[in-house]
Design an enzyme around this catalytic site. Sequence first.
Site, PDB file in Angstrom:
ATOM      1  N   ARG A 293       0.826  -1.208   0.000  1.00  0.00           N
ATOM      2  CA  ARG A 293       0.000   0.000   0.000  1.00  0.00           C
ATOM      3  C   ARG A 293       0.862   1.261   0.000  1.00  0.00           C
ATOM      4  O   ARG A 293       0.488   2.282  -0.553  1.00  0.00           O
ATOM      5  CB  ARG A 293      -0.926   0.005   1.221  1.00  0.00           C
ATOM      6  N   GLU A 364     -11.015  -1.557  -5.612  1.00  0.00           N
ATOM      7  CA  GLU A 364     -11.592  -0.676  -4.596  1.00  0.00           C
ATOM      8  C   GLU A 364     -10.746   0.572  -4.383  1.00  0.00           C
ATOM      9  O   GLU A 364      -9.528   0.531  -4.536  1.00  0.00           O
ATOM     10  CB  GLU A 364     -11.695  -1.459  -3.281  1.00  0.00           C
TER      11      GLU A 364
END
Length: 680
Positions: A293, A364
């Site tokens: 991330r 997402e």
Amino acid sequence: MTSSDPTQAQARRGPPSPPGSGAPAESPAWATTRDERVLPPHTMLLGGIGGDSHSVGLAILRQALQTAGYRVHYLGIQNRLEAFFRAAPFCSAVLISNMDGHASHYLREFPELIAQHRARREHAPLWYLGGNIHVHGSASQVREILSMGFARVFPSFVDVETVLQLLENDLSGRAPASLHLVGAEIFPQPAHHPGQVVTDARVALTCFHEERLGVLEQWKTGHEAKDLVDNARFLREQPSFSRAQALVSTGERPLLLQPRAGIALLEGQLEMFRRFKRQGLRVLSYQVDSLTRQGDYAGAAEGLRASQNAGASTLNGLPVVNYGVGPLRRVISTIGVPLQTRHSARDPRLLAEISYASGVTSFEGGAIGYNIPYYRDYPLEDAIHAWQHVDRLTGLYHEEFGIVLDRELFGPLTATLIPPCLALVATLVEAVLAIQQGVKCVSLGYAEQGNRAQDIAAMRTLRQMAHEMAHHLGYRDVQINTVFHQYMAAFPGSHARAEALIEHSATTAALAGATRIITKTPVEALRIPSVEDNLRGIALATRGVAAAAGVSPDEPRIAREVSMLRAEVDDLLDSLLRCGGGSFTRGVVEAFRCGYLDVPFSPSVHNRGLVATARDVDGAVRFLNAGNLQLRREVREFHRDRMQDRMHAEGLSFEKQGYLLVERDVMRIPRNQFDHWPLA
């Protein structure tokens, strides 16, 4: 900071401080006795380390420390270890939070740095670590960190009062650190810089493909996703996320249940998927690790090697980028269930490219939801630019190959005491930005807050307003789904209460007409959930969905909430478009700059942080302070009246003690101070 039991916290205490780490031999004059002199306050250094984005607990602890009389230097989230050591000589205690299970990775240089610190004979503060420090909750990990020189380690939830009491005990008899030389060079502020130039226009294909070449070079697996024709050939044969959701919308299939679960080892991830499929789940997802991330693919590679050597996951998710297209294509070919990638990546572009190329049919995130709640200094222009690439890529698969890919917009924001109007505006705007780039299927997320009427009203309003906005802008061929996130804030420590919450939460989702539920587990407050924990959560949610058939919601109350919510959303959207000159992209940037959009508990320097929220007497989330939000007078008066009623019921002063109400409400659920779920 975490541990649920003060005796447990005592047991996690480290060895005595080394010689020279306490008060100097000749103490300052003010360090005599409290009766003789007024002691200057101890200085606390507080912050999060690594890529961890959790900021709510830090915000509460910061307020509690200040209220207790300590001076607090707050570093915010996502710091490197060196930032703590720069300021440590000027502080009495250093409190570090890490919630993503990678503490050992972020602290690997701690022994060397603490040795240098002591060699310089600088003031030695007490060091504390709290959070989910290891993905498996390992006791040996706690012992290892204590042996580094930490005074205490809190490996599970601990309430603020316990932390304050332990600090008072530990600092008793220690002189406060020197207050000199604490300035900008020690506590630097994030650098502000102009972001990308963004517009509402669809990204030109020439610009898209030029940028794409650079994106694919970010890591060595990127080249595997280069051939869009080959990707489309493979994607066309895979089970479709948008199709699975369409069957729910038409009533042909019941709503979808989806757990969040990801581990480092691919075979373990595949076995997890097999078990979920046997449980009857019809959609699944990769939960990406926190190093990916952050874009730290080298760190993720290191974590993957460590996991392979240990035979168990040492990462808190699957390093999708590191595996690349080939291995992940084998996963979906084996499992045969629609897959989504869930993450919160700062730069999602390479992750999206590899995800789609490997057969994932839902991706997402968005420029608000995966920025303002997660990152300390990420200009909104840069976030919008990155997500426009993702959305253009998503739309391009439909434009050139006829493949509909789903784009889920993450609605929970910080998930803690979020008024539905703020969540809805963020999600609706992200949906518009995605649709502008050619996306044909959007899933709109919302996080349960705990008042059933308010939550049902939010879900219904979200779907209705999304359809209205899409049609108004001329987009009539877009599939719109809704996603209900089971309670996302701190969970009950009581196993029985956690199970009841999950079951009754699912009932609320079914009553609200959700397309999909993102499920929780009964151990959220205790550890990173296992496969078995997720299976238990799924069973509870299944039972809750079935129970909805026998529940009649309070329609008059829901109607009142819908009326208020639509007024709030209209006001916020109008102010966004006004300050953006009619542009959604510019409106987002300017609205946050002016405080016309403002997310409670956000760690971002691009968020004004003026808004404060709490629950009313019925458990619904209201504005305690609406900050600069451009809400009409009637709306502001409604919220003020509801908050005054609650403050009166609690015996608190509206003007002076609002922060106490916020703390009570944030901690109410994890402290098990509620009779039932939903709260009303």
